[in-house]
Design a protein around this motif. Structure first.
Motif, short mmCIF file in Angstrom:
data_model
loop_
_atom_site.label_atom_id
_atom_site.label_comp_id
_atom_site.label_asym_id
_atom_site.label_seq_id
_atom_site.Cartn_x
_atom_site.Cartn_y
_atom_site.Cartn_z
N MET A 1 0.79 -1.06 -0.07
CA MET A 1 -0.04 -0.19 0.04
C MET A 1 0.91 1.22 -0.06
O MET A 1 1.83 1.52 0.63
CB MET A 1 -0.80 0.03 1.22
N THR A 2 0.47 2.07 -0.88
CA THR A 2 1.50 3.39 -1.01
C THR A 2 0.47 4.54 -0.50
O THR A 2 -0.72 4.58 -0.79
CB THR A 2 1.58 3.70 -2.34
N ARG A 3 0.97 5.34 0.59
CA ARG A 3 0.29 6.34 0.92
C ARG A 3 1.01 7.63 1.07
O ARG A 3 2.32 7.67 1.09
CB ARG A 3 -0.19 5.97 2.04
N ILE A 4 0.15 8.99 0.84
CA ILE A 4 0.80 10.04 1.22
C ILE A 4 1.33 10.24 2.81
O ILE A 4 0.66 9.97 3.61
CB ILE A 4 -0.10 11.46 0.85
N ILE A 5 2.59 10.60 3.24
CA ILE A 5 2.84 10.39 4.53
C ILE A 5 2.60 11.78 5.33
O ILE A 5 2.27 11.53 6.34
CB ILE A 5 4.56 10.24 4.55
N ALA A 6 2.54 12.99 4.81
CA ALA A 6 2.67 14.08 5.50
C ALA A 6 2.09 15.04 4.62
O ALA A 6 2.10 15.17 3.43
CB ALA A 6 3.87 14.50 6.16
N GLY A 7 1.77 16.30 5.17
CA GLY A 7 1.23 17.33 4.47
C GLY A 7 -0.32 17.43 4.73
O GLY A 7 -1.05 16.76 5.35
N PHE A 8 -0.88 18.23 3.83
CA PHE A 8 -2.45 18.39 3.62
C PHE A 8 -3.02 17.13 3.44
O PHE A 8 -4.37 16.81 3.82
CB PHE A 8 -2.85 19.53 3.08
N ALA A 9 -2.31 16.25 2.56
CA ALA A 9 -2.93 15.00 2.21
C ALA A 9 -2.59 13.60 2.87
O ALA A 9 -2.54 12.75 2.46
CB ALA A 9 -2.85 14.81 0.75
N GLY A 10 -1.92 14.03 3.91
CA GLY A 10 -1.29 12.86 4.76
C GLY A 10 -2.20 11.77 5.21
O GLY A 10 -3.31 12.02 5.24
N SER A 11 -1.78 10.52 5.23
CA SER A 11 -2.20 9.34 5.25
C SER A 11 -3.24 8.87 3.89
O SER A 11 -3.79 7.73 4.17
CB SER A 11 -3.11 9.29 6.55
N LEU A 12 -3.33 9.71 3.05
CA LEU A 12 -4.48 9.24 2.11
C LEU A 12 -3.51 8.13 1.18
O LEU A 12 -2.53 8.16 0.82
CB LEU A 12 -4.34 10.61 0.86
N THR A 13 -4.46 7.15 0.78
CA THR A 13 -3.93 6.13 0.12
C THR A 13 -4.10 6.20 -1.46
O THR A 13 -4.82 6.62 -2.01
CB THR A 13 -4.66 4.72 0.53
#
Length: 191
Positions: A1-13
């Protein structure tokens, strides 16, 4: 699973193309962005993600405050995944603050031959089987399109040597994470 780590979209898969790509691990992406943010190189940057795959590197930069992100991916199926992921990231941005994200379905050399730049931050995460000559050609086309303080991050197999660099680029440092090596390039300034 790849996700955004940080910032406004953090944790988004993020969606990942079914085949033909090798997504950068969260650990390596975290290391890249910790280093970039420590040097204040992400916020407001113009970012180019070459051989984008799922777009995870460029979209991570977008989530962390890059002003513009261009994802370049030759494979149509992967470029469609980039576009879907870009829409997901932009959908997370608060009222009107979404960064500009563009997806280009072209071969890297073809895109660079007619691109304008300047870019502040460039990611090259080519397929491991991409030949050194093709990567070298991309770097030669890229060099004149970089801003004065640009940083270029190349992700390769730890077994691969760094390809020949154009005169405008120099190796800043190399870091390794298991099978992955990161080559950090900087614009060479006349001394």
């Amino acid at each position: 699973m790849t996700r955004i780590i940080a910032g406004f979209a953090g944790s988004l898969t993020l969606q990942v193309p079914k085949s033909g790509t090798r997504p950068t691990s969260d650990r390596v992406r975290e290391a890249i962005f910790s280093s970039l943010e420590a040097r204040d190189l992400v916020a407001g940057a113009r970012v180019l993600d070459l051989y984008a795959g799922s777009g995870a590197l460029g979209l991570e930069a977008a989530s962390r405050g890059a002003a513009e992100v261009t994802l370049v991916e030759r494979a149509g199926s992967a470029a469609r995944v980039c576009s879907a992921n870009a829409r997901l990231v932009q959908g997370r941005a608060a009222g009107g603050s979404a960064p500009s994200i563009q997806v280009v379905t072209k071969a890297v050399a073809t895109y660079l031959a007619s691109a304008t730049g300047p870019w502040d931050l460039v990611f090259l995460d080519p397929p491991y089987e991409l030949g050194d000559a093709e990567l070298e050609r991309a770097l030669h086309l890229l060099a004149p399109l970089l801003s004065e303080d640009a940083v270029v991050v190349i992700e390769r197999s730890a077994r691969s040597a760094l390809p020949g660099l154009p005169p405008r680029l120099e190796l800043d440092r190399r870091t390794s994470y298991g099978d992955t090596a990161l080559h950090w390039l900087a614009v060479a300034h006349a001394h």
